[in-house]
Design a protein around this motif. Sequence first.
Motif, PDB file in Angstrom:
ATOM      1  N   VAL A  88      -7.195   3.533  30.459  1.00 44.79           N
ATOM      2  CA  VAL A  88      -8.428   2.737  30.457  1.00 44.79           C
ATOM      3  C   VAL A  88      -8.487   1.803  31.661  1.00 44.79           C
ATOM      4  N   CYS A  97     -12.935   6.912  30.407  1.00 48.67           N
ATOM      5  CA  CYS A  97     -12.013   6.997  29.270  1.00 48.67           C
ATOM      6  C   CYS A  97     -12.745   6.827  27.946  1.00 48.67           C
ATOM      7  N   ALA A  98     -13.718   5.945  27.898  1.00 53.71           N
ATOM      8  CA  ALA A  98     -14.496   5.751  26.670  1.00 53.71           C
ATOM      9  C   ALA A  98     -15.271   7.020  26.336  1.00 53.71           C
ATOM     10  N   GLN A  99     -15.849   7.649  27.357  1.00 59.26           N
ATOM     11  CA  GLN A  99     -16.603   8.883  27.124  1.00 59.26           C
ATOM     12  C   GLN A  99     -15.675  10.016  26.676  1.00 59.26           C
ATOM     13  N   SER A 113     -12.755   9.695  25.272  1.00 59.61           N
ATOM     14  CA  SER A 113     -12.249   9.366  23.944  1.00 59.61           C
ATOM     15  C   SER A 113     -13.250   9.773  22.862  1.00 59.61           C
ATOM     16  N   SER A 114     -14.528   9.521  23.098  1.00 62.74           N
ATOM     17  CA  SER A 114     -15.559   9.918  22.143  1.00 62.74           C
ATOM     18  C   SER A 114     -15.620  11.437  21.986  1.00 62.74           C
ATOM     19  N   ASP A 144     -12.566  12.534  20.063  1.00 64.79           N
ATOM     20  CA  ASP A 144     -12.772  12.206  18.646  1.00 64.79           C
ATOM     21  C   ASP A 144     -13.642  13.271  17.977  1.00 64.79           C
ATOM     22  N   PRO A 146     -12.369   2.786  32.886  1.00 66.06           N
ATOM     23  CA  PRO A 146     -12.728   2.443  31.508  1.00 66.06           C
ATOM     24  C   PRO A 146     -13.923   3.224  30.955  1.00 66.06           C
ATOM     25  N   GLU A 147     -14.967   3.409  31.739  1.00 65.12           N
ATOM     26  CA  GLU A 147     -16.148   4.115  31.239  1.00 65.12           C
ATOM     27  C   GLU A 147     -15.849   5.593  30.988  1.00 65.12           C
TER      28      GLU A 147
END
Length: 123
Positions: free
Chosen positions: A68, A75-77, A79-80, A83, A72-73
């Motif tokens: 991250v 990684c957030a995408q 990660s989603s 998931d 960070p952005e």
Amino acid sequence: MSFAVAQYSSARIATASPLSILIRLYDGAIAFLIEAQDALENDDNPEKAKALNDPQAIVSELMTTLDVRQAPELCAQLSSLYDFVLHQISKANLEKDADALGPAVRVLRELRSAWAALSAEGG
């Protein structure tokens, strides 16, 4: 697997670029999900269990290696998306629904394609 083949495989991985390894992980997860679809369709529970556990382990590992601090952005995408893939694997397992794996395969293929394009550009 013979000792020579194991040594060769180990050397190929040790000298591969991180992007190349990432692409191979996607390839493996996709192949296992396709095997799981076949196993679910054929009501082959032992094969289904293995074929679902392996991509779940790969995607879980991909999630834990996200840095991250670097992006960070992104990684957030990612990660989603990971998931979502894990949810679809669980859904397919619990509901014995081969069709639940289709969206997971599509997501992983898209991600693999994006990383492969980056690798081809020398990234």
